[in-house]
Design an enzyme around this catalytic site. Sequence first.
Site, PDB file in Angstrom:
ATOM      1  N   HIS A 191       0.820  -1.210   0.000  1.00  0.00           N
ATOM      2  CA  HIS A 191       0.000   0.000   0.000  1.00  0.00           C
ATOM      3  C   HIS A 191       0.855   1.262   0.000  1.00  0.00           C
ATOM      4  O   HIS A 191       0.694   2.131   0.858  1.00  0.00           O
ATOM      5  CB  HIS A 191      -0.965  -0.014   1.205  1.00  0.00           C
ATOM      6  CG  HIS A 191      -2.237   0.705   0.939  1.00  0.00           C
ATOM      7  ND1 HIS A 191      -2.720   1.688   1.752  1.00  0.00           N
ATOM      8  CD2 HIS A 191      -3.124   0.596  -0.069  1.00  0.00           C
ATOM      9  CE1 HIS A 191      -3.862   2.143   1.266  1.00  0.00           C
ATOM     10  NE2 HIS A 191      -4.121   1.495   0.160  1.00  0.00           N
ATOM     11  N   HIS A 226      -1.996   1.989  12.818  1.00  0.00           N
ATOM     12  CA  HIS A 226      -1.594   1.311  11.570  1.00  0.00           C
ATOM     13  C   HIS A 226      -2.087  -0.139  11.663  1.00  0.00           C
ATOM     14  O   HIS A 226      -3.271  -0.377  11.808  1.00  0.00           O
ATOM     15  CB  HIS A 226      -0.065   1.456  11.436  1.00  0.00           C
ATOM     16  CG  HIS A 226       0.514   1.045  10.118  1.00  0.00           C
ATOM     17  ND1 HIS A 226      -0.230   0.755   9.005  1.00  0.00           N
ATOM     18  CD2 HIS A 226       1.823   0.886   9.727  1.00  0.00           C
ATOM     19  CE1 HIS A 226       0.582   0.438   7.995  1.00  0.00           C
ATOM     20  NE2 HIS A 226       1.823   0.505   8.418  1.00  0.00           N
ATOM     21  N   VAL A 269     -12.290   5.185  17.053  1.00  0.00           N
ATOM     22  CA  VAL A 269     -12.698   3.792  16.896  1.00  0.00           C
ATOM     23  C   VAL A 269     -11.862   3.176  15.779  1.00  0.00           C
ATOM     24  O   VAL A 269     -11.917   3.613  14.622  1.00  0.00           O
ATOM     25  CB  VAL A 269     -14.211   3.704  16.600  1.00  0.00           C
ATOM     26  CG1 VAL A 269     -14.635   2.231  16.524  1.00  0.00           C
ATOM     27  CG2 VAL A 269     -14.997   4.430  17.675  1.00  0.00           C
ATOM     28  N   MET A 270     -11.074   2.187  16.145  1.00  0.00           N
ATOM     29  CA  MET A 270     -10.111   1.600  15.216  1.00  0.00           C
ATOM     30  C   MET A 270     -10.832   0.834  14.100  1.00  0.00           C
ATOM     31  O   MET A 270     -11.892   0.260  14.317  1.00  0.00           O
ATOM     32  CB  MET A 270      -9.147   0.678  15.962  1.00  0.00           C
ATOM     33  CG  MET A 270      -8.393   1.389  17.062  1.00  0.00           C
ATOM     34  SD  MET A 270      -7.494   2.813  16.404  1.00  0.00           S
ATOM     35  CE  MET A 270      -7.261   3.782  17.870  1.00  0.00           C
ATOM     36  N   GLY A 271     -10.203   0.856  12.924  1.00  0.00           N
ATOM     37  CA  GLY A 271     -10.820   0.195  11.770  1.00  0.00           C
ATOM     38  C   GLY A 271     -11.590   1.173  10.901  1.00  0.00           C
ATOM     39  O   GLY A 271     -12.146   0.778   9.869  1.00  0.00           O
ATOM     40  N   PHE A 272     -11.619   2.442  11.318  1.00  0.00           N
ATOM     41  CA  PHE A 272     -12.310   3.471  10.532  1.00  0.00           C
ATOM     42  C   PHE A 272     -11.339   4.603  10.211  1.00  0.00           C
ATOM     43  O   PHE A 272     -10.491   4.957  11.029  1.00  0.00           O
ATOM     44  CB  PHE A 272     -13.500   4.049  11.315  1.00  0.00           C
ATOM     45  CG  PHE A 272     -14.632   3.077  11.458  1.00  0.00           C
ATOM     46  CD1 PHE A 272     -15.630   2.990  10.493  1.00  0.00           C
ATOM     47  CD2 PHE A 272     -14.681   2.217  12.550  1.00  0.00           C
ATOM     48  CE1 PHE A 272     -16.657   2.078  10.614  1.00  0.00           C
ATOM     49  CE2 PHE A 272     -15.705   1.291  12.685  1.00  0.00           C
ATOM     50  CZ  PHE A 272     -16.705   1.217  11.716  1.00  0.00           C
ATOM     51  N   HIS A 274      -8.891   6.867   7.187  1.00  0.00           N
ATOM     52  CA  HIS A 274      -7.636   6.590   6.484  1.00  0.00           C
ATOM     53  C   HIS A 274      -6.979   7.907   6.113  1.00  0.00           C
ATOM     54  O   HIS A 274      -7.671   8.869   5.780  1.00  0.00           O
ATOM     55  CB  HIS A 274      -7.909   5.767   5.218  1.00  0.00           C
ATOM     56  CG  HIS A 274      -6.699   5.072   4.718  1.00  0.00           C
ATOM     57  ND1 HIS A 274      -5.752   5.698   3.930  1.00  0.00           N
ATOM     58  CD2 HIS A 274      -6.240   3.812   4.933  1.00  0.00           C
ATOM     59  CE1 HIS A 274      -4.783   4.843   3.682  1.00  0.00           C
ATOM     60  NE2 HIS A 274      -5.049   3.694   4.280  1.00  0.00           N
ATOM     61  N   ASP A 325      -8.668  -2.934   7.808  1.00  0.00           N
ATOM     62  CA  ASP A 325      -8.592  -3.651   9.079  1.00  0.00           C
ATOM     63  C   ASP A 325      -9.974  -3.988   9.646  1.00  0.00           C
ATOM     64  O   ASP A 325     -10.097  -4.904  10.461  1.00  0.00           O
ATOM     65  CB  ASP A 325      -7.808  -2.828  10.109  1.00  0.00           C
ATOM     66  CG  ASP A 325      -6.338  -2.752   9.755  1.00  0.00           C
ATOM     67  OD1 ASP A 325      -5.806  -3.770   9.290  1.00  0.00           O
ATOM     68  OD2 ASP A 325      -5.731  -1.690   9.927  1.00  0.00           O
TER      69      ASP A 325
HETATM   70  N1  CMC Z   1     -12.693   7.242  14.920  1.00  0.00           N
HETATM   71  C1  CMC Z   1     -13.168   8.426  15.316  1.00  0.00           C
HETATM   72  N2  CMC Z   1     -12.806   9.596  14.740  1.00  0.00           N
HETATM   73  C2  CMC Z   1     -11.936   9.519  13.733  1.00  0.00           C
HETATM   74  C3  CMC Z   1     -11.409   8.301  13.275  1.00  0.00           C
HETATM   75  C4  CMC Z   1     -11.827   7.126  13.909  1.00  0.00           C
HETATM   76  N3  CMC Z   1     -11.359   5.966  13.515  1.00  0.00           N
HETATM   77  N4  CMC Z   1     -10.565   8.551  12.250  1.00  0.00           N
HETATM   78  C5  CMC Z   1     -10.539   9.863  12.090  1.00  0.00           C
HETATM   79  N5  CMC Z   1     -11.361  10.454  12.976  1.00  0.00           N
HETATM   80  C6  CMC Z   1     -11.611  11.871  13.124  1.00  0.00           C
HETATM   81  C7  CMC Z   1     -10.565  12.470  14.055  1.00  0.00           C
HETATM   82  O1  CMC Z   1     -10.946  12.414  15.392  1.00  0.00           O
HETATM   83  C8  CMC Z   1     -10.478  13.876  13.516  1.00  0.00           C
HETATM   84  O2  CMC Z   1     -11.608  14.590  13.974  1.00  0.00           O
HETATM   85  P1  CMC Z   1     -11.481  16.128  14.402  1.00  0.00           P
HETATM   86  O3  CMC Z   1     -11.034  16.827  13.166  1.00  0.00           O
HETATM   87  O4  CMC Z   1     -12.846  16.464  14.857  1.00  0.00           O
HETATM   88  O5  CMC Z   1     -10.428  16.147  15.477  1.00  0.00           O
HETATM   89  C9  CMC Z   1     -10.645  13.696  12.005  1.00  0.00           C
HETATM   90  O6  CMC Z   1     -11.418  12.505  11.856  1.00  0.00           O
HETATM   91  C10 CMC Z   1      -9.324  13.528  11.276  1.00  0.00           C
HETATM   92  O7  CMC Z   1      -8.598  12.453  11.872  1.00  0.00           O
HETATM   93  P2  CMC Z   1      -7.023  12.348  11.923  1.00  0.00           P
HETATM   94  O8  CMC Z   1      -6.650  11.256  12.842  1.00  0.00           O
HETATM   95  O9  CMC Z   1      -6.417  13.685  12.148  1.00  0.00           O
HETATM   96  O10 CMC Z   1      -6.730  11.996  10.402  1.00  0.00           O
HETATM   97  P3  CMC Z   1      -5.510  11.225   9.861  1.00  0.00           P
HETATM   98  O11 CMC Z   1      -5.508  11.394   8.387  1.00  0.00           O
HETATM   99  O12 CMC Z   1      -4.261  11.580  10.579  1.00  0.00           O
HETATM  100  O13 CMC Z   1      -5.929   9.774  10.320  1.00  0.00           O
HETATM  101  C11 CMC Z   1      -5.991   7.543  10.720  1.00  0.00           C
HETATM  102  C12 CMC Z   1      -5.875   8.613   9.643  1.00  0.00           C
HETATM  103  C13 CMC Z   1      -6.008   6.181  10.029  1.00  0.00           C
HETATM  104  C14 CMC Z   1      -4.769   7.615  11.643  1.00  0.00           C
HETATM  105  C15 CMC Z   1      -7.283   7.726  11.538  1.00  0.00           C
HETATM  106  O14 CMC Z   1      -8.405   7.672  10.696  1.00  0.00           O
HETATM  107  C16 CMC Z   1      -7.396   6.741  12.661  1.00  0.00           C
HETATM  108  O15 CMC Z   1      -6.800   6.929  13.718  1.00  0.00           O
HETATM  109  N6  CMC Z   1      -8.157   5.624  12.454  1.00  0.00           N
HETATM  110  C17 CMC Z   1      -8.222   4.566  13.418  1.00  0.00           C
HETATM  111  C18 CMC Z   1      -7.012   3.643  13.317  1.00  0.00           C
HETATM  112  C19 CMC Z   1      -7.098   2.722  12.125  1.00  0.00           C
HETATM  113  O16 CMC Z   1      -8.109   2.138  11.842  1.00  0.00           O
HETATM  114  N7  CMC Z   1      -5.955   2.563  11.442  1.00  0.00           N
HETATM  115  C20 CMC Z   1      -5.830   1.695  10.278  1.00  0.00           C
HETATM  116  C21 CMC Z   1      -5.506   2.485   9.058  1.00  0.00           C
HETATM  117  S1  CMC Z   1      -5.692   1.639   7.498  1.00  0.00           S
HETATM  118  C22 CMC Z   1      -4.855   0.170   7.533  1.00  0.00           C
HETATM  119  C23 CMC Z   1      -3.453   0.271   8.012  1.00  0.00           C
HETATM  120  O17 CMC Z   1      -2.646   1.034   7.508  1.00  0.00           O
HETATM  121  O18 CMC Z   1      -3.134  -0.466   8.924  1.00  0.00           O
END
Ligand code: CMC
Length: 382
Positions: A191, A226, A269-272, A274, A325
């Site tokens: 990826h 991740h 909430v993990m799994g949501f 990107h 995920d």
């Molecule tokens: N649950 C709740 N809120 C969320 C989530 C989530 N999973 N993801 C993003 N948000 C919200 C976040 O709180 C923020 O809101 P606000 O602007 O009000 O503070 C906004 O969306 C932007 O989030 P961010 O974390 O600044 O955005 P990012 O581009 O840095 O995040 C991410 C990407 C994957 C780190 C994030 O979506 C996340 O932490 N997700 C949960 C962990 C996850 O599932 N990771 C697997 C990624 S894909 C497969 C892999 O690579 O392993």
Amino acid sequence: MTEQTSPDTIYKGLDGVVADYTAISKVNPESNSLLYRGYPVQQLAAQLSFEEVALLLWTGELPSQAEKEEFIALERAHRALDSRVKSAIDLLPLDAHPMDVARTAVSVLGANHPQSGDSSPEVELRKAQELFAAFPAVVAYDQRRRRKQELVEPREDLDYSQNFLWMTFGEEAPEEVVDAFRVSMVLYAEHSFNASTFTARVVTSTLADLHSGVTAAIGALKGPLHGGANEAVMHTFEEIGIDKDETREEAAARAKAWMEEALAEKRKVMGFGHRVYKSGDSRVPTMKQALDAMVKYYGRDELMGLYDGLEAAMAEAKNILPNLDYPAGPTYHLMGFDTEMFTPLFIAARITGWTAHIQEQRADNSLIRPLSAYNGPDERHL
Ligand code: CMC
């Protein structure tokens, strides 16, 4: 620019920064598509073995019949758990996280490799292929030792996915399960410049060896933002409560209520979500099909209630969609893997992508060393 000046922009998390070219995969968030060496990942998942996809990632082309056979012979010859790796694993406590066990095992394999100091393209490709072959035994043995079960030796008459499941569970897996597992491996394989792959490239850019790059990448993958997210998804399901006697609708209603409360508490909430895809992860529909097949095979409709309820509530409240995920976690759960084993499964797949990137980085290397903007105290004296 020096480290002392104030830059106009800080790219926190390197968000939006294009760090280099890659010919290995193309992630297109506009069309929600993912290509490995030009081929849509959905087509690869539908038609090829994981062994063929691995060769495609490493070499850039689909293998000929002879190339495939040669690799399959190599892969089958390197499947058994190395006795030095087994000894190292046996020294680790049963409550050590399996990602720590996996990281240690790769390190031991690297330290014992007869050509550890040779990073020529031919040797590096061979190291990648041997690691690909050797790693499933680490995951399988680690799960078994935690369950107080004996090591199961590999079988040369089985393909990669069949043998992985055989070594883990000590019985031949049904075709449906093998297929869902193979699909997950293909989807997890590569990826672009995700955190762990970039880590592997940073390490390689110092001219360190392949096993150092992979070991570091495993460290990056462990985190719940991740790879650790697939494991965290299952913990969410467990927190909500899995009740096999519930209907799909009942489970969905409980999951929806849980999500509303979690979001009200500002929980992530993990799994949501990107970093790159903002309107859906290209890999999710294919992985969801594999999950549907497992739910049907094991007759666990209520689990889909939890899945649907969380997904709908997240979409409604925040318009944030699932990533790979999310369907992968419950799929591995249904297959019988312990939750802590899910991210090591991700390693098994991503070894292909990481090592393809290590080769690409080495072929046209430049030390990766960004600048920082200093915001500590002004110069002062004792
Ligand atoms: N649950 C709740 N809120 C969320 C989530 C989530 N999973 N993801 C993003 N948000 C919200 C976040 O709180 C923020 O809101 P606000 O602007 O009000 O503070 C906004 O969306 C932007 O989030 P961010 O974390 O600044 O955005 P990012 O581009 O840095 O995040 C991410 C990407 C994957 C780190 C994030 O979506 C996340 O932490 N997700 C949960 C962990 C996850 O599932 N990771 C697997 C990624 S894909 C497969 C892999 O690579 O392993």
